[in-house]
Structures are given as C-alpha cells and as structure tokens.
Design an enzyme around this catalytic site. Structure first.
Site, mmCIF file in Angstrom:
data_model
loop_
_atom_site.group_PDB
_atom_site.id
_atom_site.type_symbol
_atom_site.label_atom_id
_atom_site.label_comp_id
_atom_site.label_asym_id
_atom_site.label_seq_id
_atom_site.Cartn_x
_atom_site.Cartn_y
_atom_site.Cartn_z
ATOM 1 C CE LYS A 1 3.055 0.958 4.026
ATOM 2 N NZ LYS A 1 2.114 1.255 5.234
HETATM 3 C C1 LIG Z 1 1.020 1.892 4.857
HETATM 4 C C2 LIG Z 1 -0.437 1.906 5.344
HETATM 5 C C3 LIG Z 1 -1.657 2.262 4.896
HETATM 6 C C4 LIG Z 1 -1.552 3.199 3.904
HETATM 7 O O1 LIG Z 1 -1.339 2.528 2.689
HETATM 8 P P1 LIG Z 1 -0.697 3.556 1.285
HETATM 9 O O2 LIG Z 1 -0.380 2.539 0.315
HETATM 10 O O3 LIG Z 1 0.459 4.308 1.742
HETATM 11 O O4 LIG Z 1 -1.831 4.257 0.989
HETATM 12 C C5 LIG Z 1 -2.658 2.144 5.725
HETATM 13 N N1 LIG Z 1 -2.636 1.329 6.752
HETATM 14 C C6 LIG Z 1 -1.623 0.815 7.217
HETATM 15 C C7 LIG Z 1 -1.676 -0.010 8.353
HETATM 16 C C8 LIG Z 1 -0.323 0.949 6.629
HETATM 17 O O5 LIG Z 1 0.639 0.453 6.989
#
Ligand SMILES: *Cc1c(COP(=O)(O)O)cnc(C)c1O
Length: 425
Positions: free
Chosen positions: A110
C-alpha cells in the site's frame, strides 16, 4: 483526461478534483472517461527506470498538473530513501516470480500508492490554499501506510478507523505509535466492513463532507489505482528482458479488489497480460463471483491474512460498471438490489467464464501455512500470509490444465513477513 462516476451523476471533473473528491458525490466510484492505449509506447517504456515509467503513465491520466511539477512529486515519492533499495524488485523463487512490493516505510504494497497520494494531496492543497480531513477505514495495512504518507504534513488531518482487536499487533503499533498532531486513530468495535460502512455513510452525507472537507485514501481514490498500474508494466518489462513468447500470468492476493483492478486497467491499456489470477482466503466472495457469476455477501471470517478479510469489495463497482457495458442506470439498480438482498447476479452461460481474463481461486488457512513452510524449506524464502494465499492459488492454477512451461507466473508479494510474526511462527 476527465473523470466521471460509475453511477453517472457527477459532471466530468479533472484529476485534482477527482483526487480530492475520493468517493464520487453520487456514491459511485470515479473512473477516467477513456482508457488510453499505450500499445505503441511499450517498447520505449521498457527502457525507463521506475520513476520515469510512473511519470509517463501518470501523464496520460493527469492533465491539470504541469509535467515538471508531476515529475518532482514522482521523484520525491519513489526515491531510494522512501523505498529501499528499489520500489519493486522481481525475484525468481522456484517456478514463480515474486514482485516484492513491500520495500516502503510500512512494509506492505500500500505504500507504493499511498506515498504518491500523500504527496499529491500536499501539492494540490497548497496550490488551492485548502485543507483536508482524511477519513480511512482499514483492515490493517492501509491505515499504517496512509499515516506514514501524511504524518506531519501541513493542511491534512487523518482519522483512521480500524476494527478493534482484529489487526496484527505490529499493524496496531505502526498506527498508534505515530504521535504527530495530525494523526488520529479510532478503534471500532466491529469488523472491517463496519469501518468501511461508517466511512461510506459519512462520505455520502454531502453537506457533512463539504463542511469538514472530507477526503479519502482508500482504494476508492483513483490516484491509488493509477499508482498501482505502474508495477504491472514494470514487472512485464523485467521479464521481457529474458525475451521469449511465453504467456504472462499475474496472480494478486485480493481483498478490496483495488490491486487486481489496476492490473485490469493495465491490460486494457495494452499491456500483454494473459491471465489475472484472483486469489482469496476464506473470504471468497470475489473468487465465487468469477466462478459462478453470483456476487453474494457472506459472513466475515478472521484469517491469518487480515488485509484480505473483506466481504464487500469497494472497487468491484468499477469492474462491474465496465462488465455490464458502462451502463450507469443498470449499475445503480444492481447496487440498490445488492444493498437490500446482498446478491448480484450476472447471467452466465454454462460453458463460458464470467471473464476470460480472470482465473479465481481460494486458499484456506492450512494451505497458506503449508505454502509458507514449503517455500521456506525448499527455497529459504519467507512469504507473508497474504502472499502465501496468492502463491498457493497460483500453484493450483499452474497444475491445472496446461503445463507450467507455457507461461510465466508473477505473484504480487504484498507484505513483508515480519509484519505477521504470529502466522510465521
Ligand atoms: C490490502 C492488502 C491486500 C489486498 O489488496 P486489495 O487491493 O484490497 O485487493 C493484500 N495483501 C496485503 C498485504 C494488503 O495489505
């Protein structure tokens, strides 16, 4: 480039306004009016470093920020002291390639989008002499990455709602030990969907939203998708170095459908991805949808991969909009029905997939743990539980049907294992 809402009731706006608006004022999600094609630029783009690749891509979707300013923002965002040593290394482990997206400040993918968004906000707000109160619902990783992206920045406060007791202790500390005055953590007695519902309810109250200048950094915010598209191109170009004509499959551990949707956009732009593999844990509403055409809300299950513990994926609406032929009226009706019945049905022919581009599957707790164990023992490589869910599903898909020689499989590695020590232990 102008942005419109999936629900068709926002007049076209520019990028800056779309970023500030977050969730569209009609309750829908903002999308670009058109998706630019880059098929002719791929060769030129293949030579670019990460920063310049991001700049070229962003430039196609942003025409209200001068290129020079945009370049400054991008250079600052993807510098080596933010992402160490690089943004997205691609490493071969066994039969797959892992695209490590967790080299940013909070050790999850993120950061790649949120660091960009924080800097974009700072730029836009100072240009407009404006302020923003950012409201976040988090299942763990978004909150910490959002806080790391805006802490100490002027003109912004951030309010982060997390489900109390349902995030990992490290995620909790990453959020609650940041003492900058503009950072506020709120523990909600409920699950992530409850947090998300509160956020959506407040964002839907337009008077409240305007009065308090509410902004969003969840993946409803278009800037996040934009930043996430870049590394699909990046991975493709790294593989194209070892040129041959094998198929490219990209597997994505999925929760809110944001990350994989960025891959979908990359494909529409002309990036030759053959399959997107959607991987879920026990919260498999999306996997079931791509298998059956039925999107049915289930009960939320807590797993070792908390950032994927999501039932109602906010970005699904963007996909659905395109899938039903960009018909806002029909979409509004489907969303209305879903809020009453918890079900959306797409008609599906027995012998045809819902979408040729997608393969979908789930891996449960035991399969994820077994995958972590196997990669550690065989390859001395430690997967985090989210990535492990994805790799487990990718391996199943590789075993089914054609032999794995026919394709290259890139698995998006979404977090560093140190974030989830309980599962690893
Ligand atoms: C947010 C997240 C996901 C999922 O991603 P999306 O964009 O919500 O589908 C998967 N793995 C980790 C470690 C995350 O932080």
């Amino acid at each position: 480039m102008k942005y419109i809402s999936t629900r068709g009731e926002v007049r076209p706006i520019g990028f800056e306004q779309a970023v500030l608006m977050g969730l569209a004022d009609d309750g829908g999600l903002l999308i670009p009016e058109t998706i630019p094609s880059v098929a002719d630029s791929l060769h030129a783009w293949s030579k670019l470093d990460y920063t310049n690749l991001a700049l070229e891509l962003f430039d196609l979707y942003i025409d209200d920020i001068p290129r020079g300013d945009l370049k400054e923002i991008v250079v600052k965002t993807y510098s080596a002291d933010v992402f160490e040593p690089v943004v997205a290394p691609l490493v071969k482990v066994g039969d797959i390639y892992l695209l490590e997206l967790w080299h940013g400040p909070t050790l999850a993918f993120k950061d790649v989008a949120l660091q960009f968004l924080g800097n974009i906000f700072e730029y836009i707000l100072s240009k407009r002499d404006a302020h923003l109160n950012i409201l976040v619902a988090t299942s763990g990783d978004t909150g910490s990455a959002a806080i790391a992206a805006v802490r100490g920045k002027e003109r912004m406060n951030i309010f982060v709602m997390h489900p109390k007791g349902r995030i990992s202790p490290i995620q909790q500390r990453q959020m609650t030990t940041v003492l900058d005055e503009n950072v506020h953590n709120i523990a909600i007695e409920g699950d992530f969907d409850d947090c998300q519902r509160i956020m959506k309810t407040l964002a839907a109250d337009l008077d409240f939203k305007r009065k308090y200048s509410l902004g969003a950094v969840n993946s409803v915010n278009w800037a996040r998708l934009l930043a996430q598209m870049v590394y699909y191109f990046w991975a493709y170009f790294r593989l194209a170095d070892t040129a041959d004509n094998r198929e490219l499959w990209v597997e994505v551990p999925t929760g809110n459908f944001g990350n994989i949707l960025a891959g979908w956009y990359a494909k529409q732009m002309g990036l030759p991805i053959d399959k997107l593999i959607l991987a879920t844990n026990e919260n498999d509403i999306l996997a079931r949808f791509f298998q059956s055409g039925e999107y049915r809300r289930g009960k939320l299950i807590q797993t070792l991969a908390p950032s994927m513990d999501i039932q109602v994926a906010s970005n699904f609406e963007r996909y659905l909009y395109y899938r039903i032929g960009q018909d806002s009226e029909k979409l509004r009706e489907m969303i209305r029905q879903f809020s009453q019945s918890g079900v959306i049905n797409l008609p599906k022919r027995e012998d045809e997939p819902i979408d040729d581009l997608f393969l979908a599957g789930k891996a449960n707790r035991d399969e994820a743990l077994e995958t972590i164990r196997k990669y550690y023992q065989q390859y001395d490589y430690l997967l985090d539980p989210h990535t492990a869910v994805g790799v487990a599903v990718a391996e199943k898909m590789m075993q089914e049907g054609t032999s794995s020689d026919g394709k290259k499989v890139v698995c998006l590695s979404t977090a560093h294992p140190a974030k989830f020590p309980e599962a690893i232990r």
